[in-house]
Design a protein around this motif. Structure first.
Motif, PDB file in Angstrom:
ATOM      1  N   SER A  17       0.856  -1.182   0.000  1.00 20.77           N
ATOM      2  CA  SER A  17       0.000   0.000   0.000  1.00 20.77           C
ATOM      3  C   SER A  17       0.893   1.234   0.000  1.00 20.77           C
ATOM      4  O   SER A  17       2.077   1.160   0.335  1.00 20.77           O
ATOM      5  CB  SER A  17      -0.889   0.005   1.241  1.00 20.77           C
ATOM      6  N   PRO A  18       0.363   2.410  -0.384  1.00 18.22           N
ATOM      7  CA  PRO A  18       1.185   3.632  -0.380  1.00 18.22           C
ATOM      8  C   PRO A  18       1.816   3.924   0.977  1.00 18.22           C
ATOM      9  O   PRO A  18       2.995   4.273   1.045  1.00 18.22           O
ATOM     10  CB  PRO A  18       0.174   4.713  -0.779  1.00 18.22           C
ATOM     11  N   ILE A  19       1.064   3.772   2.047  1.00 20.31           N
ATOM     12  CA  ILE A  19       1.609   4.083   3.371  1.00 20.31           C
ATOM     13  C   ILE A  19       2.638   3.029   3.782  1.00 20.31           C
ATOM     14  O   ILE A  19       3.655   3.333   4.409  1.00 20.31           O
ATOM     15  CB  ILE A  19       0.485   4.209   4.434  1.00 20.31           C
TER      16      ILE A  19
ATOM     17  N   MET B 183      -3.169  11.081   4.404  1.00 20.60           N
ATOM     18  CA  MET B 183      -1.835  10.516   4.310  1.00 20.60           C
ATOM     19  C   MET B 183      -0.951  10.987   5.467  1.00 20.60           C
ATOM     20  O   MET B 183      -0.233  10.200   6.084  1.00 20.60           O
ATOM     21  CB  MET B 183      -1.183  10.884   2.968  1.00 20.60           C
TER      22      MET B 183
ATOM     23  N   SER C  47     -10.253   8.839   2.697  1.00 19.52           N
ATOM     24  CA  SER C  47      -9.073   8.440   1.925  1.00 19.52           C
ATOM     25  C   SER C  47      -8.223   7.375   2.608  1.00 19.52           C
ATOM     26  O   SER C  47      -7.372   6.769   1.958  1.00 19.52           O
ATOM     27  CB  SER C  47      -8.187   9.669   1.643  1.00 19.52           C
TER      28      SER C  47
ATOM     29  N   TRP D 270      -5.101   4.675   1.182  1.00 17.09           N
ATOM     30  CA  TRP D 270      -3.697   4.650   1.573  1.00 17.09           C
ATOM     31  C   TRP D 270      -3.285   3.277   2.096  1.00 17.09           C
ATOM     32  O   TRP D 270      -2.119   2.892   1.986  1.00 17.09           O
ATOM     33  CB  TRP D 270      -3.424   5.718   2.633  1.00 17.09           C
TER      34      TRP D 270
END
Length: 201
Positions: free
Chosen positions: A3-5, A53, A80, A84
């Motif tokens: 995942s992005p995070i 984020m 969101s 993330w």
């Protein structure tokens, strides 16, 4: 696929990923520890996904200091956090708001996601069950981090601020001084003190 995070925290090149340098987020989280808030809010003047984020990065940085943290989606109109963390939004028909807690890839970091129901967020924040959840979360976790809607969301941000002691404010270089003072006044009226500022590039 990460995942992005997860990529920000576990990736090899933390200098160029995320909204800000993750090392800088560690510094902010250490400042949070000095103030010892049990419930912390992250909000901004303009609306945007960056708040989610930054709240996620902050929560992760606190976890890496040995704390157990719950990250709560507070922007139910434009959620969101599920993006993330690469999670599915809970089904609003079968899930009571704020009741289901999901584990993340990072031990010690759990998340409460907005469900995809058509209910009004303001009704959730005004409900007695919201305060009951806050009290219950505080007993279970060292820190609760709320990813809140922006100043322009109206009363929703103020309602969330009433349940928080302190706040990290996300700003852009183009934000007007008048708007910054306005949001600070609203937060202080709600009993929520600004303890840190993140400038989004």
């Amino acid at each position: 696929m990460q995942s992005p995070i997860e990529d920000i925290i576990c990736g090899k090149n933390q200098q160029k990923k995320g909204i800000i340098n993750f090392d800088q987020m560690k510094v902010i989280s250490s400042k949070v520890e000095k103030h010892d808030p049990s419930v912390l809010m992250v909000t901004s003047i303009p609306a945007g996904k960056s708040v989610g984020m930054i709240a996620a990065e902050l929560a992760a940085a606190i976890v890496l200091q040995g704390k157990r943290v719950l990250l709560v989606e507070g922007d139910w109109k434009k959620p969101s956090l599920h993006e993330w963390f690469h999670m599915e939004q809970p089904d609003g028909i079968h899930q009571e708001p704020l009741k289901t807690v999901f584990p993340t890839f990072l031990p010690g970091l759990d998340v409460v996601l907005a469900n995809n129901s058509s209910g009004k967020p303001i009704d959730i924040w005004l409900s007695p069950s919201f305060r009951q959840h806050i009290a219950s979360w505080q007993e279970t976790y060292d820190r609760v981090v709320l990813s809140a809607p922006s100043l322009h969301s109206g009363v929703e941000m103020e309602l969330l601020a009433e349940e928080c002691r302190e706040v990290v404010l996300v700003l852009q270089r183009k934000d007007k001084t008048e708007d910054i003072r306005k949001i600070q006044a609203k937060l202080e009226t709600a009993g929520c003190k600004v303890i840190g500022v993140v400038y989004q590039q």
